[in-house]
Design an enzyme around this catalytic site. Structure first.
Site, short mmCIF file in Angstrom:
data_model
loop_
_atom_site.label_atom_id
_atom_site.label_comp_id
_atom_site.label_asym_id
_atom_site.label_seq_id
_atom_site.Cartn_x
_atom_site.Cartn_y
_atom_site.Cartn_z
CB THR A 70 13.08 14.92 27.28
OG1 THR A 70 13.11 15.68 26.06
CG2 THR A 70 12.59 15.80 28.41
CD GLN A 177 19.97 17.82 16.75
OE1 GLN A 177 20.28 17.38 15.65
NE2 GLN A 177 18.72 17.89 17.17
CG HIS A 196 13.77 10.77 18.04
ND1 HIS A 196 13.43 11.94 17.40
CD2 HIS A 196 13.90 11.08 19.34
CE1 HIS A 196 13.35 12.92 18.28
NE2 HIS A 196 13.64 12.43 19.48
CB CYS A 320 5.87 33.68 13.20
SG CYS A 320 6.07 35.46 13.35
#
Length: 460
Positions: A70, A177, A196, A320
């Site tokens: 990030t 990714q 990571h 959700c």
């Protein structure tokens, strides 16, 4: 326990563990010092940079290590925008970028700049020509991920890079990714990644900036990492990150073929074993280890909890399961079902028996969750048709509004409508997605006294 969430964070690679422990004894000193311990630490840092640069496909002096992926993204965006501030303050990005890119775009807009989000198709891919049309005379930077973190779809990076080069706009590629599976196609100007994601330690990001790209690091000046990543380098973690990247790359071709076969099995079997499921993402142009599917009439948080109880660790982009209770921006941009979303991302070494057990367990878990929610177990019967109906689902969260719609659609004649009253943001996305899955017509959204009225016309 079967860990199926490598896209969030891959388990530590054995090489990473070995390199980390070994470099703790050798890489603790300041690499900027000229005494013996400093020189030793500096040699470790240089070797790690060379190994990482070889994997990325850039020169060692074009690559720096940051404190996270990030941080690498934020540094790349702010530095490139500042370096090209005379060109303009416009940013182009795809609608499915990682949240770190979206946050950087929001910060630019708050500071008086602007950005354009390029839409994606139902597989999650941008159209290269459409991306090119979004470039303007005042575009300072373009951002495009190499592959999507939620659905695995690969983006047309090479084609977009050509268009950006023709327009004189640098292209930032978020390769978090994909970098463990292979190099990103050439033509990019800036690249970021996170250790990571490939089994390296957390807290190590990569930022590559090609020579010739105008770049002005923001914040107080620092002499370390070319002034682009201030602070003392975590040399043991950096060494472990570079060593594990080299190791996973050596295994990538064989492991990608093996995991792709397992994912192909999941993609084929889940819709066969579980009714009312939509597998999303591109079936071919995708990461080898990742598959995402969405289940109708399922509460995503409950589904993930029940899978955890069955010893499967998976993740979701469902509304959700979000801490903000808002739908995944990726699934929203794709126009696919957001409720009951499950992302399976297999780590290196996953055994076929684990996938077989997952396929055995999943149907029962989904059926149990649906039963609790009162979802229809089969297509709704067709009693004597009545006039158009109104379903009141105000105050009820996903997936209840869709469940209530499914229960009554058979009670209206073909050509008549069902209007669902709902104030849950997910209904705006999932009712149209349900219509497409069940071959009904989504008429549109209408204002209501509370929430919104979603109108569906029965076609079949």
């Amino acid at each position: 326990m079967s860990y199926f969430d490598a896209a969030s964070s891959a388990p530590p690679h054995p090489v990473a563990r070995q390199a980390l422990l070994a470099s703790l004894d050798e890489g603790w000193a300041d690499p900027a010092r000229l005494y013996r311990e400093g020189r030793r630490a500096g040699m470790l840092l240089d070797a790690a940079r060379e190994a990482a640069a070889e994997a990325v496909g850039c020169r060692p002096d074009e690559l720096v290590f940051t404190s996270s992926g990030t941080r690498a993204v934020h540094t790349a965006v702010s530095g490139a925008l500042s370096g090209r501030r005379r060109v303009g303050r416009h940013l182009v990005l795809s609608a499915v970028e990682h949240s770190s890119v979206l946050h950087a775009a929001a910060a630019l807009e708050a500071a008086g700049g602007s950005f354009t989000e390029v839409p994606v198709d139902r597989t999650g891919a941008v159209d290269a020509s459409g991306f090119g049309r979004a470039l303007r005379a005042d575009t300072a930077l373009a951002c495009l991920q190499s592959a999507n973190h939620e659905v695995g779809t690969e983006q047309p990076v090479a084609a977009v890079a050509e268009l950006c080069a023709a327009a004189g706009v640098p292209l930032l590629v978020d390769a978090a990714q994909s970098l463990g599976w292979g190099p990103v196609p050439g033509g990019w100007s800036l690249l970021t990644a996170s250790a990571h994601k490939w089994g390296g330690p957390a807290g190590v990001g990569l930022l590559a900036v090609r020579k010739g790209v105008r770049f002005a690091p923001q914040g107080p000046a620092d002499e370390r990492e070319s002034g682009r990543a201030p602070g003392f380098e975590n040399i043991p973690a950096v060494v472990a990150a570079a060593a594990s990247l080299r190791a996973v790359r050596a295994e990538a071709e064989a492991e990608a073929a093996r995991l792709r076969a397992l994912v192909d099995r999941i993609r084929a079997e889940v819709p066969r074993l579980v009714p009312d499921v939509e597998v999303v993402g591109d079936p071919e142009r995708r990461l080898p280890h990742l598959v995402t599917f969405s289940c109708l009439y399922v509460d995503g948080e409950t589904l993930l909890h029940e899978l955890d109880r069955a010893d499967f660790s998976v993740s979701s982009g469902s509304s959700c399961t979000s801490s903000t209770l808002t739908p995944s921006h990726v699934l929203k941009a794709m126009g696919v079902l957001t409720e009951g979303n499950v992302r399976v991302s297999l780590p290196t070494g996953t055994a076929a028996a684990e996938v077989d057990r997952f396929l055995e367990v999943l149907p029962g878990v989904v059926a149990e969750v649906r039963l609790r929610l009162g979802a229809p177990a089969a297509p709704a019967p067709s009693p004597a048709p009545s006039a158009s109906l109104v379903v009141d689902s105000l105050g009820r969260r996903c997936p209840v509004p869709v469940i209530e719609l499914a229960k009554v659609i058979g009670e209206v004649p073909v050509g008549a409508t069902v209007t669902v009253l709902a104030d849950d943001e997910a209904a705006r996305l999932d009712i149209p997605a349900w219509c497409e899955m069940r071959e009904q017509e989504y008429v549109g959204e209408e204002p209501a006294d509370r929430g919104s009225a979603y109108v569906v016309r029965r076609l079949t």
